[in-house]
Structure formats: structure tokens, C-alpha cells
Design an enzyme around this catalytic site. Sequence first.
Site, PDB file in Angstrom:
ATOM      1  N   ASN A  64       0.855  -1.191   0.000  1.00 46.00           N
ATOM      2  CA  ASN A  64       0.000   0.000   0.000  1.00 46.00           C
ATOM      3  C   ASN A  64       0.892   1.243   0.000  1.00 46.00           C
ATOM      4  O   ASN A  64       1.541   1.540   1.003  1.00 46.00           O
ATOM      5  CB  ASN A  64      -0.915  -0.031   1.229  1.00 46.00           C
ATOM      6  CG  ASN A  64      -1.791   1.202   1.305  1.00 46.00           C
ATOM      7  OD1 ASN A  64      -1.735   2.073   0.441  1.00 46.00           O
ATOM      8  ND2 ASN A  64      -2.601   1.274   2.346  1.00 46.00           N
ATOM      9  N   ASN A  91       3.232   6.475  -9.518  1.00 46.53           N
ATOM     10  CA  ASN A  91       2.054   6.462 -10.385  1.00 46.53           C
ATOM     11  C   ASN A  91       0.748   6.148  -9.649  1.00 46.53           C
ATOM     12  O   ASN A  91      -0.319   6.556 -10.089  1.00 46.53           O
ATOM     13  CB  ASN A  91       2.287   5.429 -11.504  1.00 46.53           C
ATOM     14  CG  ASN A  91       1.018   5.110 -12.255  1.00 46.53           C
ATOM     15  OD1 ASN A  91       0.567   5.890 -13.098  1.00 46.53           O
ATOM     16  ND2 ASN A  91       0.393   3.971 -11.939  1.00 46.53           N
ATOM     17  N   SER A 143      -1.598  15.627 -12.690  1.00 52.18           N
ATOM     18  CA  SER A 143      -2.776  15.638 -13.569  1.00 52.18           C
ATOM     19  C   SER A 143      -3.006  17.066 -14.029  1.00 52.18           C
ATOM     20  O   SER A 143      -2.653  18.014 -13.313  1.00 52.18           O
ATOM     21  CB  SER A 143      -4.008  15.156 -12.804  1.00 52.18           C
ATOM     22  OG  SER A 143      -5.184  15.486 -13.510  1.00 52.18           O
ATOM     23  N   TYR A 156      -8.849  15.457  -5.168  1.00 53.85           N
ATOM     24  CA  TYR A 156      -7.941  14.952  -6.220  1.00 53.85           C
ATOM     25  C   TYR A 156      -7.062  16.089  -6.761  1.00 53.85           C
ATOM     26  O   TYR A 156      -5.834  15.939  -6.888  1.00 53.85           O
ATOM     27  CB  TYR A 156      -8.790  14.331  -7.330  1.00 53.85           C
ATOM     28  CG  TYR A 156      -8.017  13.653  -8.429  1.00 53.85           C
ATOM     29  CD1 TYR A 156      -7.460  12.386  -8.241  1.00 53.85           C
ATOM     30  CD2 TYR A 156      -7.849  14.268  -9.670  1.00 53.85           C
ATOM     31  CE1 TYR A 156      -6.771  11.754  -9.267  1.00 53.85           C
ATOM     32  CE2 TYR A 156      -7.161  13.634 -10.700  1.00 53.85           C
ATOM     33  CZ  TYR A 156      -6.616  12.385 -10.489  1.00 53.85           C
ATOM     34  OH  TYR A 156      -5.933  11.762 -11.503  1.00 53.85           O
ATOM     35  N   SER A 159      -4.440  17.053  -4.293  1.00 51.23           N
ATOM     36  CA  SER A 159      -3.353  16.060  -4.210  1.00 51.23           C
ATOM     37  C   SER A 159      -2.413  16.206  -5.399  1.00 51.23           C
ATOM     38  O   SER A 159      -1.186  16.107  -5.258  1.00 51.23           O
ATOM     39  CB  SER A 159      -3.922  14.636  -4.149  1.00 51.23           C
ATOM     40  OG  SER A 159      -4.443  14.213  -5.397  1.00 51.23           O
ATOM     41  N   LYS A 160      -2.969  16.460  -6.578  1.00 52.83           N
ATOM     42  CA  LYS A 160      -2.142  16.534  -7.792  1.00 52.83           C
ATOM     43  C   LYS A 160      -1.364  17.852  -7.861  1.00 52.83           C
ATOM     44  O   LYS A 160      -0.261  17.906  -8.411  1.00 52.83           O
ATOM     45  CB  LYS A 160      -3.017  16.340  -9.035  1.00 52.83           C
ATOM     46  CG  LYS A 160      -3.656  14.941  -9.124  1.00 52.83           C
ATOM     47  CD  LYS A 160      -2.610  13.840  -9.150  1.00 52.83           C
ATOM     48  CE  LYS A 160      -3.188  12.466  -9.364  1.00 52.83           C
ATOM     49  NZ  LYS A 160      -2.167  11.405  -9.370  1.00 52.83           N
ATOM     50  N   ILE A 189      -7.220  10.372 -20.034  1.00 47.51           N
ATOM     51  CA  ILE A 189      -6.604   9.136 -20.541  1.00 47.51           C
ATOM     52  C   ILE A 189      -7.590   7.984 -20.341  1.00 47.51           C
ATOM     53  O   ILE A 189      -8.191   7.861 -19.259  1.00 47.51           O
ATOM     54  CB  ILE A 189      -5.278   8.826 -19.799  1.00 47.51           C
ATOM     55  CG1 ILE A 189      -4.355  10.062 -19.745  1.00 47.51           C
ATOM     56  CG2 ILE A 189      -4.571   7.628 -20.432  1.00 47.51           C
ATOM     57  CD1 ILE A 189      -3.886  10.599 -21.078  1.00 47.51           C
TER      58      ILE A 189
HETATM   59  P1  NAI Z   1      -6.100   2.984 -12.607  1.00 43.21           P
HETATM   60  O1  NAI Z   1      -7.140   3.099 -11.536  1.00 43.21           O
HETATM   61  O2  NAI Z   1      -6.432   2.295 -13.876  1.00 43.21           O
HETATM   62  O3  NAI Z   1      -4.773   2.311 -12.004  1.00 43.21           O
HETATM   63  C1  NAI Z   1      -4.224   2.727 -10.777  1.00 43.21           C
HETATM   64  C2  NAI Z   1      -3.460   1.566 -10.169  1.00 43.21           C
HETATM   65  O4  NAI Z   1      -2.962   2.009  -8.885  1.00 43.21           O
HETATM   66  C3  NAI Z   1      -4.343   0.338  -9.911  1.00 43.21           C
HETATM   67  O5  NAI Z   1      -3.696  -0.831 -10.334  1.00 43.21           O
HETATM   68  C4  NAI Z   1      -4.565   0.388  -8.405  1.00 43.21           C
HETATM   69  O6  NAI Z   1      -4.799  -0.894  -7.809  1.00 43.21           O
HETATM   70  C5  NAI Z   1      -3.256   1.005  -7.930  1.00 43.21           C
HETATM   71  N1  NAI Z   1      -3.381   1.584  -6.590  1.00 43.21           N
HETATM   72  C6  NAI Z   1      -4.412   2.286  -6.086  1.00 43.21           C
HETATM   73  N2  NAI Z   1      -4.177   2.593  -4.809  1.00 43.21           N
HETATM   74  C7  NAI Z   1      -2.956   2.091  -4.491  1.00 43.21           C
HETATM   75  C8  NAI Z   1      -2.168   2.076  -3.314  1.00 43.21           C
HETATM   76  N3  NAI Z   1      -2.593   2.656  -2.180  1.00 43.21           N
HETATM   77  N4  NAI Z   1      -0.972   1.453  -3.349  1.00 43.21           N
HETATM   78  C9  NAI Z   1      -0.530   0.839  -4.471  1.00 43.21           C
HETATM   79  N5  NAI Z   1      -1.238   0.817  -5.630  1.00 43.21           N
HETATM   80  C10 NAI Z   1      -2.445   1.433  -5.629  1.00 43.21           C
HETATM   81  O7  NAI Z   1      -5.626   4.498 -12.858  1.00 43.21           O
HETATM   82  P2  NAI Z   1      -4.825   5.136 -14.099  1.00 43.21           P
HETATM   83  O8  NAI Z   1      -5.811   5.851 -14.935  1.00 43.21           O
HETATM   84  O9  NAI Z   1      -3.914   4.158 -14.696  1.00 43.21           O
HETATM   85  O10 NAI Z   1      -4.008   6.272 -13.307  1.00 43.21           O
HETATM   86  C11 NAI Z   1      -2.625   6.163 -12.983  1.00 43.21           C
HETATM   87  C12 NAI Z   1      -2.161   7.520 -12.441  1.00 43.21           C
HETATM   88  O11 NAI Z   1      -2.366   8.528 -13.432  1.00 43.21           O
HETATM   89  C13 NAI Z   1      -2.916   7.981 -11.194  1.00 43.21           C
HETATM   90  O12 NAI Z   1      -2.029   8.646 -10.322  1.00 43.21           O
HETATM   91  C14 NAI Z   1      -3.922   8.948 -11.753  1.00 43.21           C
HETATM   92  O13 NAI Z   1      -4.341   9.888 -10.804  1.00 43.21           O
HETATM   93  C15 NAI Z   1      -3.116   9.595 -12.874  1.00 43.21           C
HETATM   94  N6  NAI Z   1      -3.926  10.230 -13.891  1.00 43.21           N
HETATM   95  C16 NAI Z   1      -4.834   9.512 -14.636  1.00 43.21           C
HETATM   96  C17 NAI Z   1      -5.607  10.157 -15.577  1.00 43.21           C
HETATM   97  C18 NAI Z   1      -6.611   9.439 -16.432  1.00 43.21           C
HETATM   98  O14 NAI Z   1      -7.311  10.120 -17.195  1.00 43.21           O
HETATM   99  N7  NAI Z   1      -6.732   8.142 -16.384  1.00 43.21           N
HETATM  100  C19 NAI Z   1      -5.473  11.608 -15.821  1.00 43.21           C
HETATM  101  C20 NAI Z   1      -4.492  12.242 -14.978  1.00 43.21           C
HETATM  102  C21 NAI Z   1      -3.754  11.571 -14.067  1.00 43.21           C
END
Ligand code: NAI
Length: 248
Positions: A64, A91, A143, A156, A159-160, A189
Site C-alpha cells: 500500500n 504512479n 494531472s 484529487y 493532491s495533484k 486518458i
Molecule cells: P487505474 O485506476 O487504472 O490504475 C491505478 C493503479 O494504482 C491500480 O492498479 C490500483 O490498484 C493502484 N493503486 C491504487 N491505490 C494504491 C495504493 N494505495 N498502493 C498501491 N497501488 C495502488 O488508474 P490510471 O488511470 O492508470 O491512473 C494512474 C495515475 O495517473 C494515477 O495517479 C492517476 O491519478 C493519474 N492520472 C490519470 C488520468 C486518467 O485520465 N486516467 C489523468 C491524470 C492523471
Amino acid sequence: MKLLQDKVALITGASRGIGKAIALRLAGEGANIAFTDLREDENMQAVVKEIEALGVKAKGYASNAADLNQTLETVEKIVADFGRIDVLVNNAGITKDGLLLKMSEEQWDAVINVNLKSVFNFTKAVQPIMLKQRSGSIVNMSSVVGVSGNAGQTNYSASKAGIIGFTKSVAKEIGSRNIRCNAIAPGFIITDMTGQLSEEVRKAWAEKIPLKRGGTPEDVANVCLFLASDLSSYVSGQVLHVCGGMNM
Ligand code: NAI
């Protein structure tokens, strides 16, 4: 010679989405990959196999990212398994959206802890290793809403935005030791995170984007490769927007 031949990259939250795409992209350039996610499940095992198929070493760790003690233990294990850490990609992230009027303390704390405290946790744990190596690249996933703000996302966005201040400060603190620290600000994304939104909301987002489409995890991973590798050897303390021209 590949861009990250024999380097070791650590990516948080990489069992799916953007983190997974980054793991595969860096592995394709020769990096050995240590990655974390909340659980050691079939997703994690599948990602390990996909990375190994690219001819590099891979291992997933259940950890975590919001918990400092777990992070310190995990980084210790990674150093024992891989010997060094050249690239850290912070990430892992979550959303718990809602208007401030209705937002609970739990929603606020969860998002700040997973998105922002995790960046402190992993950077703090990895910093001594990079200092000893006298080299390293840290990439933090911010973000566009950390810059622009977004109704329904006070937690959110805060945080970002916090990640951006943290990134610039780290770049100033340890730049003299040849450690670079940058942030990526993705726009809209297409991943599981945005899959929670309705078709209508997703179409409305795409309409606002000059390139007229949502981004792919690979669009973000390419920029991460640039920041992780020596292609960006004179770039530090920057926020690179990957948003199809949405934030200018
Ligand atoms: P996602 O929800 O598809 O993947 C996030 C991953 O992080 C998941 O595998 C989840 O289990 C893991 N996770 C969550 N909490 C956790 C924790 N406490 N410890 C370890 N792992 C943990 O999200 P996505 O879209 O791939 O996002 C990745 C990053 O990019 C995030 O930081 C998100 O805020 C950022 N982001 C995403 C955008 C989008 O449009 N999808 C836009 C801007 C930023």
C-alpha cells in the site's frame, strides 16, 4: 544500445492502466522492472509475465503506497532483489469525487494519502539509494486538474497540485547529486479510472480536446520514457502536460 539497458525502474500501482503501460515501455528499452500494487493477484502475475517476455527481470510487490512502513519494507526488498534503483515512477492514484459540500473527511484523507503521501513515502525511501548512486530520475504522476482545478475534485486536484510543489522542491534539493525529478500531467486518458465516467461525460471531454480524442496509457508511457532516460538529461523540476492540447 537501448535507452534503459540494465537500469532498474520501480513503478507504483502498475498492475493495470498507465502504470502497466509505463512498466512495459521501460522494459522494452531494457529496464528491469520492480512494481507495486495493492494485491498480489492475477493482474499482477500477468504483468510480470508480459514484462519478462520482453527479456528483462520483473517482480511485483503487494504494497500500500499510502503506508510509509510498508513502503520502506518494500523498497528494502527491491534493493535486495535488484541491487539498485535508477528510476522511480510514482504512479499509484485514486479518485473519490464529489462536491465539497458533500465530501466526507474519509474521501479527503483517502485521496490525499494515496495520491500525495505515497509520493513522499516512495521518494523518501528511494532517495538514499539514488544519493549513493549519485544518479536517478524520479517521475511523479500529477494531472492537468492539479493545474486547472476541477469541480467535484477538490481532494484529487489538491493532491495533484501538491505533487507539483513536491516535484519542484525535490528537484531543487537533490539536483546537485545528479538526481532529476519531474512530473507528468496527463489529461483525459482512457483507463479503468476514467471508465467509471458515463459515455456522455467521456464524449463531452473529447469534444474539449484539440486533438479530439482521449489519450492512451501508451501516450503517457512514451513521455515517461523520455523523462526516465538520458533523453531528458537536462530537464528537471518540470511539469509535462500530456493532454492533447487541452491545457495550454
Ligand atoms: P487505474 O485506476 O487504472 O490504475 C491505478 C493503479 O494504482 C491500480 O492498479 C490500483 O490498484 C493502484 N493503486 C491504487 N491505490 C494504491 C495504493 N494505495 N498502493 C498501491 N497501488 C495502488 O488508474 P490510471 O488511470 O492508470 O491512473 C494512474 C495515475 O495517473 C494515477 O495517479 C492517476 O491519478 C493519474 N492520472 C490519470 C488520468 C486518467 O485520465 N486516467 C489523468 C491524470 C492523471
